[in-house]
Design a protein around this motif. Structure first.
Motif, PDB file in Angstrom:
ATOM      1  N   ARG A   1       0.832  -1.192   0.000  1.00  0.00           N
ATOM      2  CA  ARG A   1       0.000   0.000   0.000  1.00  0.00           C
ATOM      3  C   ARG A   1       0.872   1.249   0.000  1.00  0.00           C
ATOM      4  O   ARG A   1       1.887   1.317   0.689  1.00  0.00           O
ATOM      5  CB  ARG A   1      -0.925   0.010   1.212  1.00  0.00           C
ATOM      6  CG  ARG A   1      -1.927  -1.145   1.200  1.00  0.00           C
ATOM      7  CD  ARG A   1      -2.839  -1.118   2.398  1.00  0.00           C
ATOM      8  NE  ARG A   1      -2.078  -1.226   3.647  1.00  0.00           N
ATOM      9  CZ  ARG A   1      -2.631  -1.316   4.859  1.00  0.00           C
ATOM     10  NH1 ARG A   1      -3.949  -1.304   4.986  1.00  0.00           N
ATOM     11  NH2 ARG A   1      -1.877  -1.420   5.936  1.00  0.00           N
ATOM     12  N   THR A   2       0.430   2.269  -0.765  1.00  0.00           N
ATOM     13  CA  THR A   2       1.131   3.553  -0.832  1.00  0.00           C
ATOM     14  C   THR A   2       0.312   4.598  -0.106  1.00  0.00           C
ATOM     15  O   THR A   2      -0.923   4.661  -0.267  1.00  0.00           O
ATOM     16  CB  THR A   2       1.339   3.978  -2.298  1.00  0.00           C
ATOM     17  OG1 THR A   2       2.090   2.973  -2.968  1.00  0.00           O
ATOM     18  CG2 THR A   2       2.090   5.298  -2.379  1.00  0.00           C
ATOM     19  N   ARG A   3       1.005   5.413   0.721  1.00  0.00           N
ATOM     20  CA  ARG A   3       0.305   6.448   1.484  1.00  0.00           C
ATOM     21  C   ARG A   3       0.333   7.766   0.709  1.00  0.00           C
ATOM     22  O   ARG A   3       1.356   8.171   0.165  1.00  0.00           O
ATOM     23  CB  ARG A   3       0.938   6.635   2.852  1.00  0.00           C
ATOM     24  CG  ARG A   3       0.096   7.524   3.778  1.00  0.00           C
ATOM     25  CD  ARG A   3       0.668   7.553   5.174  1.00  0.00           C
ATOM     26  NE  ARG A   3       1.931   8.324   5.209  1.00  0.00           N
ATOM     27  CZ  ARG A   3       2.637   8.528   6.306  1.00  0.00           C
ATOM     28  NH1 ARG A   3       2.229   8.013   7.462  1.00  0.00           N
ATOM     29  NH2 ARG A   3       3.748   9.219   6.267  1.00  0.00           N
ATOM     30  N   TYR A   4      -0.842   8.416   0.698  1.00  0.00           N
ATOM     31  CA  TYR A   4      -0.985   9.744   0.078  1.00  0.00           C
ATOM     32  C   TYR A   4      -1.472  10.716   1.132  1.00  0.00           C
ATOM     33  O   TYR A   4      -2.308  10.365   1.990  1.00  0.00           O
ATOM     34  CB  TYR A   4      -1.994   9.711  -1.086  1.00  0.00           C
ATOM     35  CG  TYR A   4      -1.464   9.056  -2.343  1.00  0.00           C
ATOM     36  CD1 TYR A   4      -1.064   9.826  -3.424  1.00  0.00           C
ATOM     37  CD2 TYR A   4      -1.361   7.668  -2.439  1.00  0.00           C
ATOM     38  CE1 TYR A   4      -0.581   9.234  -4.583  1.00  0.00           C
ATOM     39  CE2 TYR A   4      -0.876   7.064  -3.589  1.00  0.00           C
ATOM     40  CZ  TYR A   4      -0.492   7.862  -4.663  1.00  0.00           C
ATOM     41  OH  TYR A   4      -0.009   7.271  -5.795  1.00  0.00           O
ATOM     42  N   GLU A   5      -0.960  11.959   1.082  1.00  0.00           N
ATOM     43  CA  GLU A   5      -1.339  12.959   2.074  1.00  0.00           C
ATOM     44  C   GLU A   5      -1.637  14.294   1.394  1.00  0.00           C
ATOM     45  O   GLU A   5      -1.173  14.574   0.279  1.00  0.00           O
ATOM     46  CB  GLU A   5      -0.217  13.146   3.112  1.00  0.00           C
ATOM     47  CG  GLU A   5       0.048  11.938   3.974  1.00  0.00           C
ATOM     48  CD  GLU A   5       1.105  12.199   5.029  1.00  0.00           C
ATOM     49  OE1 GLU A   5       1.706  13.312   5.002  1.00  0.00           O
ATOM     50  OE2 GLU A   5       1.360  11.305   5.856  1.00  0.00           O
ATOM     51  N   GLY A   6      -2.414  15.115   2.119  1.00  0.00           N
ATOM     52  CA  GLY A   6      -2.710  16.462   1.654  1.00  0.00           C
ATOM     53  C   GLY A   6      -3.540  17.196   2.673  1.00  0.00           C
ATOM     54  O   GLY A   6      -4.040  16.607   3.646  1.00  0.00           O
ATOM     55  N   SER A   7      -3.713  18.505   2.470  1.00  0.00           N
ATOM     56  CA  SER A   7      -4.467  19.350   3.387  1.00  0.00           C
ATOM     57  C   SER A   7      -5.659  19.942   2.654  1.00  0.00           C
ATOM     58  O   SER A   7      -5.503  20.622   1.624  1.00  0.00           O
ATOM     59  CB  SER A   7      -3.571  20.468   3.929  1.00  0.00           C
ATOM     60  OG  SER A   7      -4.286  21.301   4.813  1.00  0.00           O
ATOM     61  N   LEU A   8      -6.867  19.675   3.159  1.00  0.00           N
ATOM     62  CA  LEU A   8      -8.103  20.149   2.538  1.00  0.00           C
ATOM     63  C   LEU A   8      -8.563  21.427   3.227  1.00  0.00           C
ATOM     64  O   LEU A   8      -8.928  21.410   4.400  1.00  0.00           O
ATOM     65  CB  LEU A   8      -9.184  19.069   2.630  1.00  0.00           C
ATOM     66  CG  LEU A   8     -10.574  19.438   2.098  1.00  0.00           C
ATOM     67  CD1 LEU A   8     -10.506  19.772   0.614  1.00  0.00           C
ATOM     68  CD2 LEU A   8     -11.561  18.301   2.345  1.00  0.00           C
ATOM     69  N   GLU A   9      -8.520  22.544   2.495  1.00  0.00           N
ATOM     70  CA  GLU A   9      -8.973  23.825   3.034  1.00  0.00           C
ATOM     71  C   GLU A   9     -10.496  23.850   3.085  1.00  0.00           C
ATOM     72  O   GLU A   9     -11.166  23.486   2.123  1.00  0.00           O
ATOM     73  CB  GLU A   9      -8.475  24.979   2.154  1.00  0.00           C
ATOM     74  CG  GLU A   9      -6.958  25.074   2.033  1.00  0.00           C
ATOM     75  CD  GLU A   9      -6.315  25.556   3.323  1.00  0.00           C
ATOM     76  OE1 GLU A   9      -7.014  26.233   4.114  1.00  0.00           O
ATOM     77  OE2 GLU A   9      -5.130  25.248   3.540  1.00  0.00           O
ATOM     78  N   LEU A  10     -11.050  24.301   4.208  1.00  0.00           N
ATOM     79  CA  LEU A  10     -12.500  24.364   4.397  1.00  0.00           C
ATOM     80  C   LEU A  10     -12.941  25.797   4.140  1.00  0.00           C
ATOM     81  O   LEU A  10     -12.933  26.643   5.036  1.00  0.00           O
ATOM     82  CB  LEU A  10     -12.858  23.905   5.802  1.00  0.00           C
ATOM     83  CG  LEU A  10     -12.325  22.503   6.162  1.00  0.00           C
ATOM     84  CD1 LEU A  10     -12.738  22.117   7.577  1.00  0.00           C
ATOM     85  CD2 LEU A  10     -12.818  21.471   5.157  1.00  0.00           C
ATOM     86  N   GLY A  11     -13.335  26.059   2.900  1.00  0.00           N
ATOM     87  CA  GLY A  11     -13.608  27.436   2.494  1.00  0.00           C
ATOM     88  C   GLY A  11     -15.065  27.768   2.318  1.00  0.00           C
ATOM     89  O   GLY A  11     -15.388  28.804   1.726  1.00  0.00           O
ATOM     90  N   ARG A  12     -15.971  26.922   2.801  1.00  0.00           N
ATOM     91  CA  ARG A  12     -17.390  27.246   2.691  1.00  0.00           C
ATOM     92  C   ARG A  12     -18.128  26.699   3.904  1.00  0.00           C
ATOM     93  O   ARG A  12     -17.691  25.726   4.526  1.00  0.00           O
ATOM     94  CB  ARG A  12     -17.989  26.663   1.407  1.00  0.00           C
ATOM     95  CG  ARG A  12     -18.039  25.153   1.372  1.00  0.00           C
ATOM     96  CD  ARG A  12     -18.687  24.640   0.096  1.00  0.00           C
ATOM     97  NE  ARG A  12     -17.791  24.768  -1.046  1.00  0.00           N
ATOM     98  CZ  ARG A  12     -18.146  24.522  -2.298  1.00  0.00           C
ATOM     99  NH1 ARG A  12     -19.398  24.173  -2.567  1.00  0.00           N
ATOM    100  NH2 ARG A  12     -17.280  24.619  -3.282  1.00  0.00           N
ATOM    101  N   THR A  13     -19.221  27.330   4.221  1.00  0.00           N
ATOM    102  CA  THR A  13     -20.005  26.910   5.382  1.00  0.00           C
ATOM    103  C   THR A  13     -21.152  26.014   4.952  1.00  0.00           C
ATOM    104  O   THR A  13     -21.480  25.921   3.779  1.00  0.00           O
ATOM    105  CB  THR A  13     -20.575  28.139   6.116  1.00  0.00           C
ATOM    106  OG1 THR A  13     -21.382  28.888   5.211  1.00  0.00           O
ATOM    107  CG2 THR A  13     -19.467  29.004   6.654  1.00  0.00           C
ATOM    108  N   GLY A  14     -21.771  25.393   5.942  1.00  0.00           N
ATOM    109  CA  GLY A  14     -22.919  24.551   5.673  1.00  0.00           C
ATOM    110  C   GLY A  14     -22.540  23.094   5.534  1.00  0.00           C
ATOM    111  O   GLY A  14     -21.399  22.696   5.770  1.00  0.00           O
ATOM    112  N   PRO A  15     -23.516  22.254   5.119  1.00  0.00           N
ATOM    113  CA  PRO A  15     -23.246  20.822   4.951  1.00  0.00           C
ATOM    114  C   PRO A  15     -22.156  20.611   3.898  1.00  0.00           C
ATOM    115  O   PRO A  15     -22.259  21.099   2.776  1.00  0.00           O
ATOM    116  CB  PRO A  15     -24.597  20.259   4.476  1.00  0.00           C
ATOM    117  CG  PRO A  15     -25.606  21.270   4.930  1.00  0.00           C
ATOM    118  CD  PRO A  15     -24.926  22.587   4.871  1.00  0.00           C
ATOM    119  N   PHE A  16     -21.117  19.915   4.268  1.00  0.00           N
ATOM    120  CA  PHE A  16     -19.928  19.797   3.431  1.00  0.00           C
ATOM    121  C   PHE A  16     -19.440  18.368   3.510  1.00  0.00           C
ATOM    122  O   PHE A  16     -19.498  17.729   4.557  1.00  0.00           O
ATOM    123  CB  PHE A  16     -18.867  20.767   3.952  1.00  0.00           C
ATOM    124  CG  PHE A  16     -17.581  20.776   3.180  1.00  0.00           C
ATOM    125  CD1 PHE A  16     -16.517  19.961   3.548  1.00  0.00           C
ATOM    126  CD2 PHE A  16     -17.431  21.608   2.101  1.00  0.00           C
ATOM    127  CE1 PHE A  16     -15.317  19.988   2.839  1.00  0.00           C
ATOM    128  CE2 PHE A  16     -16.237  21.638   1.392  1.00  0.00           C
ATOM    129  CZ  PHE A  16     -15.184  20.830   1.760  1.00  0.00           C
TER     130      PHE A  16
END
Length: 887
Positions: free
Chosen positions: A835-850
């Protein structure tokens, strides 16, 4: 007695008048007013009698008149100036040549454009409706812009049918024979003078042969294949007898000749003229889809490629444009019929019949394995595809979603280029003169050619009186034309002149005029306006705000339902109480349309949404200052702004297309017809008749001016063709060059091998695990989630894939909409479990159900879209794994 052979005897022009042949054989005259005026001056009566056709004019004008013109110095000066103007038009640099100097990579040396029909001019009747008119406008705009297109089509000896009505209002069809010698076409010939010919092998040892006629459309050669030649047996001779005629095998042969034969015609034209080879092949609808099969054969034979590598090279340089919003509009053939024509003794060398059949197979859920789908083949053979309006792009992505299983419709790689219309063809010269008086003749020509918005500024300064006087003049011209055509129609229906005194009072040049003209399939709802006949009568006969309506349209010869709709409309219009206010004009064609669009105040369009792919008739009307009254479908859905016309509300259930005979459809028609009546009574007519102290409807004129300034540059074919060049043709040419690699095709072989390896390995690709910081808690706006994903790639390398986070607003069922994409990065190599690991950072730029999810896609620099292979790996369904709420 009947002649055993037919031919044309042509007039021999005096030497001084020879340039008239040059002008007549280039169809630029059809959109160049000065050249048309010159031909009219040759003999106005013969010009009118020949349907304003220069070739027929030169064949019928008296010799004495020609001798007089040969001695007329003023005429000869005009002739010389226009011949020189044409030569400069053909040879001088235009937009494309200027853009090429500034481009990072050379644009395509040539583009081959295939269409089953072309509406260039009424004098060359090779069209049935919007598809053909669009193709004709595409070629004309390409010519004006200097885009090096070669058009390819079929030459139909009977064209499309001419329409008339019987006494009961039932449509009658006739198919007059077209003599190529009386048309603006020339036969492509070999150096020894014999006609150039293409041959297709058919089952049973038969051959389908075709000659190639060339129509010159400005700078663009249009090649038309003609099977009506002595070398063919009677059955094969009839393959190009008429547009959209015959049964299934007849249609298949037409489409084989258009696609396979069309490519061979292009090669013959290249060989005989030295024209550059096309780097891009554009198929206008699926009818020409077999062109890709022939190009694969060429690469197998000439470059030594196998089928898979040849397919990749062909796909890179192919564009497919779909025009239908419903599966019923797609050509589908019995699989065995296609197999018989592409297998056995008729197989194309290097192209196994199984591969051909796979291209058109309906492999999706609900598809029919016994049928061959031309649109499916078109999409599989083209790396780039588009619909013809923004809404139609959305509809197409949903309709063809089955070709990309596992992907949402939004990810289907079909974009959109909204259609446009050729301004010089459809704008009345009086409108052009009014605009030129304000912004200058040169700038007005540039505005109509390129569609650049900045060229249209200044038209807002045109005065109210000038606008209104022009609109009244155009309306009066239409009234005269309607009376002339209506009288002729009634004569055809058997009426004597003594019965037709009333025709001279039909319509009024000072009454609000609504136009409705188009083909007559049921979804366009010709008779929606008749839903409440008494209410319509009241509008037509209103004492202070009357309305008058001009209607035209043809039903397909096999469509009795459409013919009944026409009969209903004619029966209503025949009523002596209203026949001065509403008319049905038979034989709708380009000649009629050139009067209709400028002369109407309002253009009506009321299809069942979303079944109108684009609907360009309203664009032509808008260019003449006519306001649109339309359902929000096709182009109107994206460009209606509240000030350029009116939107008819729709009773859309959201459940898709309704059965037209269902109770729900009846209810929908009732609701939308009532909305149409309300709009006409309360808004349209009220505004038209709301006059100031100077007698002018100032608010109406403001809408006309706003329409010209804002819609004018948008609806142009020049804008459309520029989009095709910049967004589709240029990238396709570059992709094709890279795969060809100067002729070695090494990149095509590599891409084909990579795709085969990825397809074989894909079952082993899995998303094993997804985790994030505090994924189950509400998150603050502006924060970020650190994501870690474990992926099994099997034998593939990280460079073969892209691991993406798909995030966006979610609905109650956790479906993501308005999605954003984030590519994660691999961290280290595979672990002991592979298995290969992938990483990243998800910016939360909107409000409400996401919400978010993760997917794995194939990745290669030569893919035009990550969905191209139709392969995707998604995480297992884990409740709550991909739901995050922002507050």
């Amino acid at each position: 007695m009947k002649a055993i052979r037919r031919f044309t005897v042509r007039t021999v022009l005096p030497e001084q008048l020879q340039p008239l042949h040059e002008l007549a054989l280039n169809l630029r005259w059809s959109w160049h007013p000065e050249t048309r005026d010159l031909f009219r001056s040759v003999d106005p009566d013969v010009w009118a009698a020949t349907g304003e056709d220069p070739v027929r004019l030169l064949g019928e004008v008296p010799a004495a008149r020609l001798a007089a013109l040969a001695a007329d110095r003023r005429f000869l000066r005009r002739l010389g100036d226009l011949a020189e103007d044409l030569r400069e038009y053909l040879a001088g640099p235009r937009w494309y040549q200027t853009a090429a100097q500034q481009a990072a990579a050379p644009p395509p040396a040539a583009i081959a454009y295939f269409s089953p029909e072309y509406g260039i001019a009424a004098a060359l009747p090779q069209y049935s409706g919007g598809l053909g008119i669009l193709a004709g406008d595409h070629l004309k705009a390409a010519s004006d812009l200097g885009v090096p297109i070669i058009g390819v089509g079929l030459f139909y000896r009977h064209g499309y049918f001419r329409q008339s009505l019987d006494r009961d209002g039932w449509q009658q069809e006739r198919y007059p024979l077209l003599d190529p010698d009386e048309l603006a076409v020339t036969l492509l010939r070999e150096p020894d003078g014999t006609p150039s010919r293409v041959d297709l092998a058919l089952p049973g040892g038969r051959t389908l042969a075709a000659h190639i006629w060339k129509a010159q459309v400005g700078r663009v050669p249009l090649l038309l294949l003609d099977s009506g030649i002595e070398a063919n047996s009677p059955a094969e001779r009839d393959v190009t007898d008429r547009l959209y005629g015959g049964g299934s095998e007849h249609r298949l042969l037409q489409e084989m000749l258009l696609g396979v034969g069309g490519v061979r015609a292009v090669r013959a034209y290249q060989r005989l003229t030295g024209h550059p080879a096309p780097e891009v092949f554009h198929t206008n609808e699926g009818h020409a889809g077999f062109l890709g099969v022939e190009r694969i054969r060429e690469l197998v034979a000439d470059a030594g490629l196998d089928f898979a590598a040849a397919l990749e090279s062909v796909r890179a340089g192919t564009l497919f444009t779909t025009h239908t919003p419903v599966p019923a509009g797609i050509d589908r053939f019995d699989r065995e019929l296609v197999a018989r024509h592409f297998g056995g003794e008729t197989a194309l060398p290097g192209v196994p019949v199984e591969q051909v059949l796979a291209l058109g197979a309906e492999t999706w859920r609900g598809g029919d394995p016994k049928l061959f789908n031309m649109a499916a083949m078109g999409l599989r053979l083209a790396q780039r595809a588009n619909g013809v309006s923004t809404l139609h792009g959305e509809v197409s992505r949903s309709m063809f979603n089955g070709l990309w299983p596992g992907f949402d419709a939004a990810d289907v790689p079909i974009t959109s280029v909204t259609n446009g219309v050729h301004a010089a063809t459809w704008i009345d010269p009086a409108v052009v003169r009014l605009g030129a008086a304000e912004i200058g003749a040169d700038r007005a020509e540039e505005a109509m050619t390129t569609g650049e918005t900045k060229r249209w500024t200044g038209l807002e300064r045109i005065g109210n009186t000038e606008v209104w006087d022009l609109r009244r003049t155009l309306r009066a011209q239409l009234v005269d034309e309607v009376r002339h055509r209506l009288r002729a129609s009634w004569h055809q229906r058997g009426a004597g002149e003594a019965e037709l005194g009333w025709v001279s009072s039909v319509l009024d040049p000072d009454v609000l005029t609504i136009g409705f003209a188009r083909r007559v399939p049921s979804y366009k709802r010709l008779t929606l306006m008749l839903r409440d006949p008494e209410r319509l009568r009241a509008m037509l006969l209103h004492p202070t705000r009357p309305v008058q309506i001009v209607v035209a349209g043809k039903a397909h010869p096999a469509d009795d339902g459409g013919k009944r709709l026409i009969q209903q409309m004619v029966a209503f219009a025949d009523d002596p109480a209203v026949r001065h206010r509403i008319v049905f004009l038979p034989d709708y064609d380009m000649a009629m349309a050139r009067h209709l669009y400028p002369g109407c105040d309002v253009w009506l369009n009321n299809p069942l949404r979303p079944l109108e792919a684009c609907g360009t008739s309203g664009m032509k009307a808008a260019l003449n200052g006519c306001l649109n009254l339309s359902v929000l479908d096709g182009w109107w859905d994206e460009w209606f702004d509240g000030q350029n016309g009116w939107a008819i509300p729709t009773a859309d259930t959201g459940d898709g297309v309704l059965d037209p005979d269902s109770r729900e459809a009846e209810r929908r028609d009732d609701i939308e017809a009532a909305a149409l009546y309300d709009l006409i009574e309360d808004q349209v007519a009220t505004r038209f008749y709301d006059r100031g102290s100077d007698g002018l409807p100032h608010r109406w004129i403001a809408m006309v001016r706003h329409t010209l300034v804002t819609l004018g540059p948008k609806v142009l074919a020049g804008r459309m063709v520029r989009e095709y060049v910049e967004r589709l043709y240029a990238p396709a040419a570059q992709a094709q060059r890279e795969l060809a690699g100067g002729g070695a095709h090494r990149a095509a072989r590599e891409l084909a091998g990579w795709k085969a390896a990825v397809r074989e390995a894909w079952p082993a690709v899995r998303v094993e695990h997804v985790e994030a910081d505090c994924p189950d808690e509400a998150q603050e706006l502006g924060s970020a989630l650190a994501l870690r994903v474990q992926v099994t790639l099997g034998p593939l390398e990280p460079s073969d894939v892209e691991v993406q986070v798909v995030s966006g607003r979610v609905d109650e069922s956790d479906r993501i909409s308005d999605a954003s994409l984030l590519a994660l990065k691999p961290v280290g190599g595979p672990d002991l479990d592979g298995r290969t690991r992938y990483e990243g950072s998800l910016e939360l730029g909107r409000t409400g159900p996401f919400g978010y999810t993760v997917r794995v896609l194939p990745s290669h620099p030569r893919l035009a879209s990550p969905a191209e292979l139709g392969l995707v790996a998604l995480p297992p369904e884990v409740p709550g794994m991909d739901a995050v709420l922002l507050r």
